[in-house]
Write an enzyme that holds these catalytic residues in place. Sequence first.
Site, PDB file in Angstrom:
ATOM      1  N   ASP A  85     -10.730  26.244 -19.669  1.00 18.46           N
ATOM      2  CA  ASP A  85     -12.120  25.659 -19.630  1.00 18.46           C
ATOM      3  C   ASP A  85     -12.358  24.108 -20.602  1.00 18.46           C
ATOM      4  OD1 ASP A  85     -12.132  28.347 -18.815  1.00 18.46           O
ATOM      5  OD2 ASP A  85     -13.763  28.962 -21.021  1.00 18.46           O
ATOM      6  N   HIS A 141      -3.478  26.933 -18.245  1.00 17.16           N
ATOM      7  CA  HIS A 141      -2.653  28.102 -16.635  1.00 17.16           C
ATOM      8  C   HIS A 141      -2.370  27.016 -15.189  1.00 17.16           C
ATOM      9  CE1 HIS A 141      -4.506  31.971 -18.190  1.00 17.16           C
ATOM     10  NE2 HIS A 141      -5.133  30.735 -19.060  1.00 17.16           N
ATOM     11  N   SER A 227      -8.007  20.442 -28.444  1.00 17.90           N
ATOM     12  CA  SER A 227      -6.867  19.858 -27.652  1.00 17.90           C
ATOM     13  C   SER A 227      -7.592  19.001 -26.246  1.00 17.90           C
ATOM     14  CB  SER A 227      -5.615  19.658 -28.279  1.00 17.90           C
ATOM     15  OG  SER A 227      -4.558  18.548 -27.687  1.00 17.90           O
TER      16      SER A 227
END
Length: 263
Positions: A85, A141, A227
């Site tokens: 996200d 992911h 980050s």
Amino acid sequence: MKPIYKLLTQLSSRKSISKITGKMAKSKASKAFIPHFAKTYQINVEEAEKQLHEYPTLNHFFTRRLKAGARVIDSSADSLVSPVDALITGMGEIKDGTILNVKGQTYTISEMLGDSTEESYYRNGQFIVLYLSPTDYHRIHSPISGQILKHVHKQGKYYPVNDFGLKHMTRVLSRNERLITYLSNSVTRVAVVKVGALNVASIQLNPDLKAEHVEKGEELAYFEFGSTVVLLIKEGTFQFEPTLSEGKRVRMGEKIGSLLSNE
């Protein structure tokens, strides 16, 4: 104020400072800050795998997993999906090993990867820079189904990777600590560059990741505090979704482009 902030950022970019911050976030005392943290950053706690009171520390909450089904992984056979996200802070073509104009700065693949063998795959490929704010879900992911070739850790600084850091600090994406995962399948090769940042104590690989093969959307790693992830994609194998642009938000599992089969 910018020169002063830049100086303070330079002085606080050492790993020791990030370790102190990380230690505080992992302390039992930090549990009391979880509700305030969630409210301040308007985090959707309904998506979290657990109830707020079940997280023993702020770090556990920050690195939370989501409930099953909270993110949909695009199932198109040719799709490459967002690994996180995030906010898109840069994207486009890599030209002769150079990434141009990420918030006004230029990066070389050689500097970012520090590996001349790997560099050759991406010299004229594509890139996308994905910034994770404290609001975001912080697990990373796999953007494709394929083989994990290797993980490479690069030591570095801990400059902020927000808008200020990208604009005013020198080439933070290639100077900060990085953990790079290289993936490949029959069509493409992807470097998932996980970039550490100010107050990020570490970038952790998923301890449950045992197999060399991963499916699209499978968890690779997670950040302890906000980050950035940079994806580098092998030349001639990929095209972005036409609706994507800098400044747009994407969610993990969302299709960000299509793989181009040579068949």
